[in-house]
Write a protein that holds these residues in place. Structure first.
Motif, PDB file in Angstrom:
ATOM      1  N   VAL A   1       0.912  -1.309  -0.203  1.00 26.90           N
ATOM      2  CA  VAL A   1      -0.077  -0.114  -0.007  1.00 26.90           C
ATOM      3  C   VAL A   1       0.699   1.323  -0.124  1.00 26.90           C
ATOM      4  O   VAL A   1       0.413   2.414   0.398  1.00 26.90           O
ATOM      5  CB  VAL A   1      -0.997  -0.027   1.176  1.00 26.90           C
TER       6      VAL A   1
ATOM      7  N   SER B   1      -0.022  -3.806   3.914  1.00 30.78           N
ATOM      8  CA  SER B   1      -1.081  -3.395   4.591  1.00 30.78           C
ATOM      9  C   SER B   1      -0.872  -4.300   5.941  1.00 30.78           C
ATOM     10  O   SER B   1      -1.330  -3.577   7.050  1.00 30.78           O
ATOM     11  CB  SER B   1      -2.407  -3.867   3.879  1.00 30.78           C
TER      12      SER B   1
ATOM     13  N   PRO C   1       2.020  -2.461   9.580  1.00 34.16           N
ATOM     14  CA  PRO C   1       2.202  -1.137   9.827  1.00 34.16           C
ATOM     15  C   PRO C   1       3.508  -0.643  10.298  1.00 34.16           C
ATOM     16  O   PRO C   1       3.899   0.500   9.938  1.00 34.16           O
ATOM     17  CB  PRO C   1       1.129  -0.794  10.494  1.00 34.16           C
TER      18      PRO C   1
ATOM     19  N   LYS D   1       6.766   1.353   8.125  1.00 35.28           N
ATOM     20  CA  LYS D   1       7.267   2.573   7.968  1.00 35.28           C
ATOM     21  C   LYS D   1       8.030   3.211   9.169  1.00 35.28           C
ATOM     22  O   LYS D   1       8.358   4.254   8.769  1.00 35.28           O
ATOM     23  CB  LYS D   1       5.877   3.503   7.733  1.00 35.28           C
TER      24      LYS D   1
ATOM     25  N   GLU E   1      -8.665   1.307  10.842  1.00 32.77           N
ATOM     26  CA  GLU E   1      -7.499   0.703  11.639  1.00 32.77           C
ATOM     27  C   GLU E   1      -7.391  -0.638  11.154  1.00 32.77           C
ATOM     28  O   GLU E   1      -7.165  -1.415  12.348  1.00 32.77           O
ATOM     29  CB  GLU E   1      -7.254   1.219  13.077  1.00 32.77           C
TER      30      GLU E   1
ATOM     31  N   SER F   1      -8.860   2.355  -0.163  1.00 31.89           N
ATOM     32  CA  SER F   1      -7.753   2.928  -0.941  1.00 31.89           C
ATOM     33  C   SER F   1      -6.607   1.943  -1.172  1.00 31.89           C
ATOM     34  O   SER F   1      -6.112   1.124  -0.103  1.00 31.89           O
ATOM     35  CB  SER F   1      -7.387   4.270  -0.437  1.00 31.89           C
TER      36      SER F   1
ATOM     37  N   ASN G   1      -3.410   2.968  -1.760  1.00 30.98           N
ATOM     38  CA  ASN G   1      -2.299   3.576  -1.497  1.00 30.98           C
ATOM     39  C   ASN G   1      -2.519   4.302  -0.029  1.00 30.98           C
ATOM     40  O   ASN G   1      -3.417   5.041  -0.153  1.00 30.98           O
ATOM     41  CB  ASN G   1      -1.611   4.220  -2.373  1.00 30.98           C
ATOM     42  N   THR G   2      -1.746   4.277   0.964  1.00 32.20           N
ATOM     43  CA  THR G   2      -1.952   4.922   2.155  1.00 32.20           C
ATOM     44  C   THR G   2      -1.827   6.465   2.124  1.00 32.20           C
ATOM     45  O   THR G   2      -2.297   6.956   2.843  1.00 32.20           O
ATOM     46  CB  THR G   2      -0.991   4.508   3.286  1.00 32.20           C
ATOM     47  N   SER G   3      -1.046   6.837   0.997  1.00 30.33           N
ATOM     48  CA  SER G   3      -0.869   8.359   0.744  1.00 30.33           C
ATOM     49  C   SER G   3      -2.330   8.735   0.177  1.00 30.33           C
ATOM     50  O   SER G   3      -2.294   9.971  -0.328  1.00 30.33           O
ATOM     51  CB  SER G   3       0.302   8.554   0.130  1.00 30.33           C
TER      52      SER G   3
ATOM     53  N   GLN H   1      -5.746   0.685   8.138  1.00 30.22           N
ATOM     54  CA  GLN H   1      -6.249   1.672   7.290  1.00 30.22           C
ATOM     55  C   GLN H   1      -7.900   1.524   7.142  1.00 30.22           C
ATOM     56  O   GLN H   1      -8.288   0.754   8.245  1.00 30.22           O
ATOM     57  CB  GLN H   1      -6.081   0.918   5.861  1.00 30.22           C
TER      58      GLN H   1
END
Length: 828
Positions: free
Chosen positions: A216, A221, A224, A227, A352, A387, A389-391, A413
């Motif tokens: 993502v 996904s 988490p 990142k 979440e 979505s 993509n998380t952005s 997400q």
């Protein structure tokens, strides 16, 4: 949270550690690499040569870290074709083919023809072993005619690709070693599934055990925390030629690798120079919700809840009975059917989360989230969207049941699940109606309601006061505080307390005709409460070898457990010097009463025995993993397995059980409890117990259930002195079916019986790390297609450790009746 041990796949023999370099990092057609020689990469990061795994004389060609003090192999060439003597060689032919030959100059492995005219093989500082043209070729990946990075074993190094080359159909995946002495492909693997929105799966045979979720942007996904890893860069490439995942390390001084170990855990390990050891940086699966779809379709898993499974808004359990028994695998069904034709459907946001399994989803990176919603509404088959993509940007649409949905405490997400109009906002509507009803009831019946509540509170306080007074006789207060500190909820023991008169009347004043048996705890009596409820009363004797500690442990522990394969504690009686436990009555008494009685054993056909084995496995899985507490039974044996009127098994006698903390993997004790013949070697000898101790006892039980024979109390290395040795000998000789109890006859499914025997032998392996977890056991027992690893020699105990042997471990003949262990002790 439990952290699995760092797995070191092997140790090299000294002949490998002190081998001689052939003078650099190159291998040419005129200079083969012989056993005892090595190549070392230019920067000294990696070394290539022949090695032998621990406890093996076989020779393999592999690559290991040159600068790491703990010998760690990261790649093996001939992992399925070892050489039996240290006289092999590795060479490169004139056309660029790598060849490994044995002592007879017979080729045991080759890389395939590369079609080169002036080839060399080179070991790079990345750990990649490549074949290329000797002159005029760069070291870029596109210039390699062959490279070891395209054929991983159990390790992913920085720069390696995990995934598919769509042009050549090359699939790069990780496969665990069979065991520490055999690098052949084992049971567990990790591979990229390119169907739908690609994601990586951890597999046990063909069964999916854990998944990363889809990529993502910057992370998967289902991970988490990726990142937050500032020292790594992660990349996921998906184009018309390739789909793969790779990672790199920003700090050149950091050494890290990703592995799949033989226990079915994927780990990211980092080398700690100061402590000279590998450390676990990350691992999966971590918890109950990490398994693939524990809560079924449209179910959601949350480790912070008890039970962990819940249905999404607008859904209800498909099987309410199984759901009540903490089995959510059937999942949930809609309360109201969708109404796509009239356009009244909407969406509920689930925050979440780890996105559901995307194997059957569709992805369109050109769509915004609003466009994604509109597309889902137009598609009558669409069940959810999110979505990609998380952005922001990109669209994932599910058109089937959504599965393997879990909640994170952070970093998840938003998922938008499609609901019928009637189920949208149903919670708020219900709350509104409830408030109105409460106001009406309060205004009309306020005085009566308050009076009734006051009466209930008074009765409850009186009942709790009686229980507390009884418990204080036993000094339970400090015990309860310790119990609460170990993670249980609440501070009250919600267990009925019966007065002595009631129990005296129920058992006809403990009449001898109602006595079911007697053991270390004391006598056991049959009784009846009222007209219908039959009970068994376990009465602590003044001379009991088991004492107040065991009594308190069972009261405080089993009262918190609810499972169809655990015996139910109905209450207790503590009055004066009397201490009694009241259980549900089991009309078929205990398993040992059937197994070891030739007349009764004939009543246990194979299907009944298999159901008993499966039931015990499910009960243990609940204790180890699915209950609110994490419990090691420590005294699992045939006499502690009770049988109800349908011959369903129920695990009993929790006096010796131990609650594990969330981060405990094993515990060392100086007070060993349990029964010889069922104790694991590490527990009986060193006082170390863990969930794998119960797994060992389960394996013994399965062999006893299959054979109808008892295992002996003390282990010796001679194979004929106990059931484990006998079973192991028959299995190695290919005569496993000779173990089957003659009482069963000859009509039984041979494949199923052999699978049970093999699972049992895997459970009783000597080293705890080799034994499967109960979740794996349940999977192996229930799957005809599961590929089981080959078991190693069972554990045998020959001496006692330097610790106290509890009296419950004395020589004994089990005679358990009803819902408890009644053990007759004999002097030594």
């Amino acid at each position: 949270m439990r952290r699995p041990p760092v797995f070191q796949p092997l140790l090299l023999f000294l002949s490998s550690l002190f081998s001689l370099s052939v003078g650099g990092d190159l291998l040419t057609p005129t200079q083969p690499l012989r056993d005892g020689q090595t190549l070392i990469s230019a920067g000294g990061n990696f070394e290539l040569g022949f090695f032998s795994p621990v406890n093996s004389n076989n020779r393999y060609v592999g690559i290991w870290y040159h600068k790491v003090s703990v010998p760690t192999v990261v790649w093996v060439a001939n992992r399925q074709h070892p050489i039996s003597e240290p006289k092999g060689s590795l060479s490169i032919t004139a056309n660029g083919t790598l060849v490994i030959t044995d002592q007879n100059s017979t080729a045991v492995w080759s890389s395939g023809s590369s079609g080169l005219t002036n080839p060399v093989a080179q070991l790079l500082d990345s750990g990649n072993f490549i074949v290329k043209e000797a002159k005029g070729a760069s070291n870029g990946p596109g210039s390699f005619a062959w490279q070891s990075f395209d054929y991983p074993t159990d390790t992913l190094l920085p720069g390696m690709k995990l995934g598919w080359n769509l042009t050549s159909h090359l699939n790069r995946n990780l496969t665990a070693w069979t065991d520490a002495s055999d690098p052949a492909p084992g049971y567990y693997s990790m591979a990229l599934d390119v169907e739908g929105d690609p994601e990586i799966f951890l597999l046990g045979g063909a069964h999916r055990l854990w998944r990363t979720g889809p990529w993502v942007g910057q992370r998967f996904s289902g991970i988490p925390e990726m990142k937050t890893y500032s020292m790594f860069t992660f990349n996921f490439v998906m184009d018309q030629d390739e789909i793969y995942y790779t990672f790199n390390i920003l700090d050149g001084s950091v050494i890290s690798r990703l592995i799949v170990n033989q226990s079915g855990v994927t780990q990211r390990l980092v080398w700690l120079e100061q402590s000279q050891a590998w450390s676990i940086f990350w691992f999966a699966p971590k918890d109950q919700c990490d398994g693939v779809s524990p809560c079924g379709p449209f179910g959601i898993c949350d480790t912070n809840n008890s039970p962990i499974c819940d249905c999404l808004q607008g859904f209800e359990p498909r099987s309410p009975t199984n759901w009540a028994l903490r089995d959510g695998s059937d999942g949930c069904k809609r309360k109201t059917a969708l109404d796509c034709r009239n356009g009244t459907d909407g969406f509920v946001t689930v925050n979440e989360v780890k996105l559901p399994d995307t194997s059957n989803s569709t992805v369109d990176m050109s769509l915004s989230l609003d466009q994604c919603r509109a597309m889902c509404l137009r598609n009558c088959s669409c069940t959810a969207y999110a979505s990609a993509n998380t952005s922001g940007g990109g669209c994932i649409i599910w058109t089937a049941e959504i599965t393997d949905l879990r909640v994170f405490t952070f970093g998840g997400q938003d998922l938008y699940v499609r609901l019928a109009a009637a189920d949208l906002g149903s919670a708020s509507k219900h709350s509104h109606l409830s408030r109105i009803a409460a106001i009406v009831v309060g205004s009309v019946l306020g005085t009566l309601l308050l009076g009734w509540i006051g009466c209930c509170i008074w009765n409850k306080k009186r009942r709790r006061r009686r229980t507390k007074q009884a418990m204080s006789m036993l000094g339970t207060i400090s015990f309860a505080n310790n119990y609460i500190n170990e993670g249980t909820e609440g501070n009250e023991l919600d267990l009925p307390s019966y007065d002595l008169g009631t129990i005296v009347a129920a058992t006809d004043n403990f009449s001898i005709k109602n006595k079911l048996g007697e053991g270390g705890f004391g006598p056991v009596y049959k009784g009846k409460l009222g007209e219908e409820q039959e009970i068994a009363v376990k009465r602590l004797a003044k001379t009991s070898v088991q004492g107040i500690d065991e009594f308190k442990n069972e009261v405080m522990l089993i009262a918190k457990l609810q499972h169809r394969n655990l015996v139910q504690l109905l209450g207790c009686c503590i009055q004066g010097e009397e201490r009694m436990l009241i259980y549900e009555y089991m009309p078929n008494k205990s398993l040992d009463a059937f197994l070891f009685d030739k007349a009764k054993a004939a009543l246990l056909d194979w299907q009944t025995r298999y159901n008993i084995i499966a039931g015990i496995a499910r009960g243990l899985l609940y204790l180890h993993q699915d209950s609110r507490l994490r419990i090691i039974h420590r005294d699992l044996k045939a006499s502690n397995i009770l049988l109800d009127k349908e011959m369903n098994p129920k695990i009993s006698d929790f006096g010796m059980a131990r609650i594990f903390g969330g981060d405990e993997a094993e515990v060392n004790t100086h007070r060993v409890v349990g029964t010889y013949g069922y104790m694991s070697p590490e527990y009986a000898m060193d006082g170390i117990f863990s969930v794998k101790s119960d797994v060992f006892s389960f394996g013994v039980l399965v062999l006893e259930i299959t054979s109808g024979k008892k295992n002996r109390g003390v282990y010796y290395s001679n194979r004929h002195t106990n059931l484990l040795g006998h079973a192991w000998y028959l299995w190695k000789e290919g005569n496993g079916l000779e173990l089957v109890d003659e009482s069963i006859g000859y009509s039984f499914p041979m494949a199923e019986v052999l699978r049970c025997i093999k699972v049992a032998l895997l459970c009783v392996q000597e080293h705890p790390e080799d034994r499967p977890t109960m979740s794996s056991v349940v999977l192996m027992l229930g799957s005809e297609s599961a590929c089981l690893p080959y078991p190693k020699q069972p554990g045998f105990v020959a001496t006692k450790g330097p610790f106290e042997i509890d009296s419950s471990s004395s020589k004994q003949d089990s005679l358990t009746v009803n819902d408890l262990s009644v053990t007759v002790f004999e002097a030594r």
